[in-house]
Write a protein that holds these residues in place. Structure first.
Motif, PDB file in Angstrom:
ATOM      1  N   GLY A  63     -10.347   3.561   8.022  1.00  0.00           N
ATOM      2  CA  GLY A  63      -9.692   2.361   8.526  1.00  0.00           C
ATOM      3  C   GLY A  63      -8.805   1.614   7.541  1.00  0.00           C
ATOM      4  O   GLY A  63      -8.326   0.521   7.847  1.00  0.00           O
ATOM      5  N   VAL A  64      -8.528   2.180   6.358  1.00  0.00           N
ATOM      6  CA  VAL A  64      -7.736   1.414   5.389  1.00  0.00           C
ATOM      7  C   VAL A  64      -6.242   1.423   5.701  1.00  0.00           C
ATOM      8  O   VAL A  64      -5.508   0.543   5.240  1.00  0.00           O
ATOM      9  N   ALA A  65      -5.763   2.416   6.456  1.00  0.00           N
ATOM     10  CA  ALA A  65      -4.317   2.486   6.721  1.00  0.00           C
ATOM     11  C   ALA A  65      -4.103   3.179   8.061  1.00  0.00           C
ATOM     12  O   ALA A  65      -3.869   4.382   8.116  1.00  0.00           O
ATOM     13  N   ASP A  66      -4.175   2.419   9.121  1.00  0.00           N
ATOM     14  CA  ASP A  66      -4.068   2.985  10.465  1.00  0.00           C
ATOM     15  C   ASP A  66      -2.686   2.766  11.064  1.00  0.00           C
ATOM     16  O   ASP A  66      -1.902   1.930  10.601  1.00  0.00           O
ATOM     17  N   PRO A 104      -2.019   6.707  -3.172  1.00  0.00           N
ATOM     18  CA  PRO A 104      -2.139   5.652  -4.196  1.00  0.00           C
ATOM     19  C   PRO A 104      -3.564   5.090  -4.323  1.00  0.00           C
ATOM     20  O   PRO A 104      -4.032   4.840  -5.439  1.00  0.00           O
ATOM     21  N   ILE A 105      -4.248   4.896  -3.189  1.00  0.00           N
ATOM     22  CA  ILE A 105      -5.632   4.399  -3.264  1.00  0.00           C
ATOM     23  C   ILE A 105      -6.527   5.432  -3.930  1.00  0.00           C
ATOM     24  O   ILE A 105      -7.323   5.111  -4.823  1.00  0.00           O
ATOM     25  N   GLU A 106      -6.393   6.690  -3.502  1.00  0.00           N
ATOM     26  CA  GLU A 106      -7.206   7.748  -4.104  1.00  0.00           C
ATOM     27  C   GLU A 106      -6.998   7.828  -5.609  1.00  0.00           C
ATOM     28  O   GLU A 106      -7.944   8.048  -6.374  1.00  0.00           O
ATOM     29  N   ARG A 139     -14.704  -2.797  -3.526  1.00  0.00           N
ATOM     30  CA  ARG A 139     -13.862  -2.292  -4.616  1.00  0.00           C
ATOM     31  C   ARG A 139     -12.468  -1.904  -4.136  1.00  0.00           C
ATOM     32  O   ARG A 139     -11.461  -2.232  -4.770  1.00  0.00           O
ATOM     33  N   ILE A 140     -12.418  -1.234  -2.990  1.00  0.00           N
ATOM     34  CA  ILE A 140     -11.121  -0.801  -2.460  1.00  0.00           C
ATOM     35  C   ILE A 140     -10.310  -1.992  -1.987  1.00  0.00           C
ATOM     36  O   ILE A 140      -9.093  -2.071  -2.211  1.00  0.00           O
ATOM     37  N   ALA A 141     -10.960  -2.949  -1.343  1.00  0.00           N
ATOM     38  CA  ALA A 141     -10.255  -4.172  -0.915  1.00  0.00           C
ATOM     39  C   ALA A 141      -9.664  -4.917  -2.103  1.00  0.00           C
ATOM     40  O   ALA A 141      -8.524  -5.409  -2.040  1.00  0.00           O
ATOM     41  N   ALA A 142     -10.424  -4.999  -3.192  1.00  0.00           N
ATOM     42  CA  ALA A 142      -9.915  -5.682  -4.399  1.00  0.00           C
ATOM     43  C   ALA A 142      -8.733  -4.954  -4.992  1.00  0.00           C
ATOM     44  O   ALA A 142      -7.748  -5.581  -5.431  1.00  0.00           O
ATOM     45  N   LEU A 143      -8.767  -3.626  -5.002  1.00  0.00           N
ATOM     46  CA  LEU A 143      -7.651  -2.844  -5.523  1.00  0.00           C
ATOM     47  C   LEU A 143      -6.402  -3.029  -4.692  1.00  0.00           C
ATOM     48  O   LEU A 143      -5.290  -3.152  -5.230  1.00  0.00           O
ATOM     49  N   ARG A 144      -6.561  -3.077  -3.387  1.00  0.00           N
ATOM     50  CA  ARG A 144      -5.409  -3.231  -2.500  1.00  0.00           C
ATOM     51  C   ARG A 144      -4.821  -4.628  -2.583  1.00  0.00           C
ATOM     52  O   ARG A 144      -3.616  -4.818  -2.362  1.00  0.00           O
ATOM     53  N   ALA A 145      -5.654  -5.613  -2.916  1.00  0.00           N
ATOM     54  CA  ALA A 145      -5.173  -6.994  -2.991  1.00  0.00           C
ATOM     55  C   ALA A 145      -4.504  -7.288  -4.340  1.00  0.00           C
ATOM     56  O   ALA A 145      -3.740  -8.250  -4.460  1.00  0.00           O
TER      57      ALA A 145
END
Length: 453
Positions: free
Chosen positions: A90-93, A107-109, A445-451
């Motif tokens: 659900g991070v990029a739908d 990029p997230i990976e 952790r992923i939310a913080a990286l994306r923000a």
């Protein structure tokens, strides 16, 4: 379906487990439903399939499980997945494939991928798959050493991919390093009863001719399946013609890879000549209908492939593009989409769809002699589906209900190599609360990286 009589006539033969079901759906022969039958299991393998009235007199079982309202079928085979990506669900739908992949997923990976991410994501995936009746997966991701150790620890059957791609990742920096590590992982796991390996070159657009030629040589030497994204979109073939003067499958054929070891995933853009080539060479195709629909990648011509004699298996793809590992949902979508694409309501019938999710997947992975059907001598990978629920009543046709009406919440019990993994809908030997806590930590952790700027 019944094994030979025990040697000592009149003496019950000892077995570990006897499962009595209202209906046994062996898949092989296709379309058969056996009413009030039992499956006898010993040493993790199926000993016999026979009427319940005969089973208790013939076998002395250490455990008897009676499921009169359930259909018993082979464990489902997810022939293409990226299971650590459960943590990216659900991070990029709602994005097209290359935008989704290049601007979001990669990029997230690049920021999170590593042994911990892979292990935690695979563990979450195993729990989801078992709850949905899947007992085997074909894994396509990085850190195959960690994947293999995780699947082995959890007692899950997996064909772990040995990745090859033309750019550096956290797993390997150079082409030689990809191959050196691949061979080491293969050697470490080649004798494991549940975990095996295959090559997973990412795609024709991301792997060089030289690397493909090396894969072909090693695939021949080691007798390993080559599991590769091929013809995922029409645009890929436009780009392939511009870059190589030919379509993707023609390039793979020139490199010697179009053979019975090739497991071509997606295959949404095919000519009649390419379909016939796949049939002639024994190529297996893995259809991922829900991921293809979500990414608007195109439509695999499943019925045309099957009419030509091509083995078509099913996969969910990864949770970042599906967004689940629900093989019951996938086989229903495959059946419905197959009819729509073919313009024929008789195309991809219920029994065919169920075979795609079981025996066809096993055959594509080179495991057809061990799994995929309820056959004496094969591993006891078995799934019970409770049909006595509102959603599947009245029961006119068992296989139709399994394909068109069943939801994965109706999976009640799962055995993998004869070992109980789901009992009455509850996971055995998996700490669900700990899994959920890990998933929440990764979300943060992923939310913080994306923000972050």
């Amino acid at each position: 379906m019944t094994s030979p009589a025990p040697a000592a006539v009149g003496q019950p033969e000892a077995v570990d487990l006897l499962i009595e079901a209202g209906w046994v759906v062996p898949v092989e022969p296709q379309g058969v439903v056996l009413t009030d039958h039992a499956v006898a299991v010993r040493g993790g393998d199926i000993v016999a399939v026979l009427p319940q009235t005969e089973a208790r007199g013939r076998y002395a079982a250490a455990e008897v499980v009676s499921l009169p309202q359930a259909a018993l079928l082979p464990g489902l085979v997810n022939a293409h997945c990226h299971n650590p990506m459960t943590l990216l669900r659900g991070v990029a739908d709602d994005l097209p494939l290359m935008t989704w992949l290049q601007e979001h997923i990669w990029p997230i990976e690049g920021k999170v991928i590593g042994p911990e991410f892979v292990a935690d994501g695979a563990e979450l995936a195993v729990a989801e798959m078992l709850r949905g009746g899947t007992t085997t997966c074909a894994e396509n991701y990085f850190f195959p050493d960690v994947q293999a150790a995780t699947y082995a620890r959890l007692g899950f059957r997996a064909v772990v991919g040995l990745p090859v791609i033309d750019f550096p990742t956290a797993w390997a920096r150079t082409t030689d390093e990809y191959f050196d590590k691949a061979l080491e992982v293969h050697d470490n796991w080649r004798r494991h009863p549940l975990v095996s390996t295959c090559f997973v070159p990412h795609a024709p657009y991301s792997v060089s001719d030289a690397a493909f030629e090396r894969i072909r040589m090693l695939s021949d030497q080691l007798d390993l399946v080559v599991h590769c994204h091929v013809h995922e979109t029409a645009q890929e073939n436009v780009d392939a013609i511009a870059a190589h003067g030919m379509r993707q499958l023609a390039r793979l054929d020139r490199l010697g890879l179009v053979n019975a070891r090739l497991m071509a995933v997606h295959m949404t853009d095919l000519t009649e000549a390419e379909i016939m080539l796949c049939a002639e060479r024994g190529v297996s195709v893995v259809h991922c209908p829900e991921s293809n629909l979500k990414l608007a990648s195109g439509f695999c011509p499943v019925h045309r492939l099957q009419q030509a004699g091509v083995e078509v298996a099913l996969g969910t793809d990864g949770c970042a593009s599906n967004n689940d590992l629900d093989m019951f949902g996938e086989l229903r979508t495959a059946a419905l989409l197959g009819k729509g694409v073919a313009g024929d309501a008789a195309a991809v019938d219920a029994a065919t769809a169920l075979r795609m999710a079981t025996l066809a997947g096993a055959n594509a992975l080179g495991l057809g002699e061990r799994i995929g059907s309820i056959t004496p001598g094969k591993a006891a990978d078995l799934v019970a589906v409770n049909l006595a629920q509102v959603e599947t009543q009245p029961l006119h046709h068992v296989i139709s209900q399994l394909v068109y009406a069943v939801g994965r919440h109706q999976v009640s019990d799962v055995w993998l190599a004869g070992r109980r993994r789901l009992a009455g809908g509850r996971l055995v030997d998996i700490d669900t609360e700990a899994l959920l806590a890990k998933a929440e930590r990764w979300r943060g952790r992923i939310a913080a990286l994306r923000a972050a700027p």
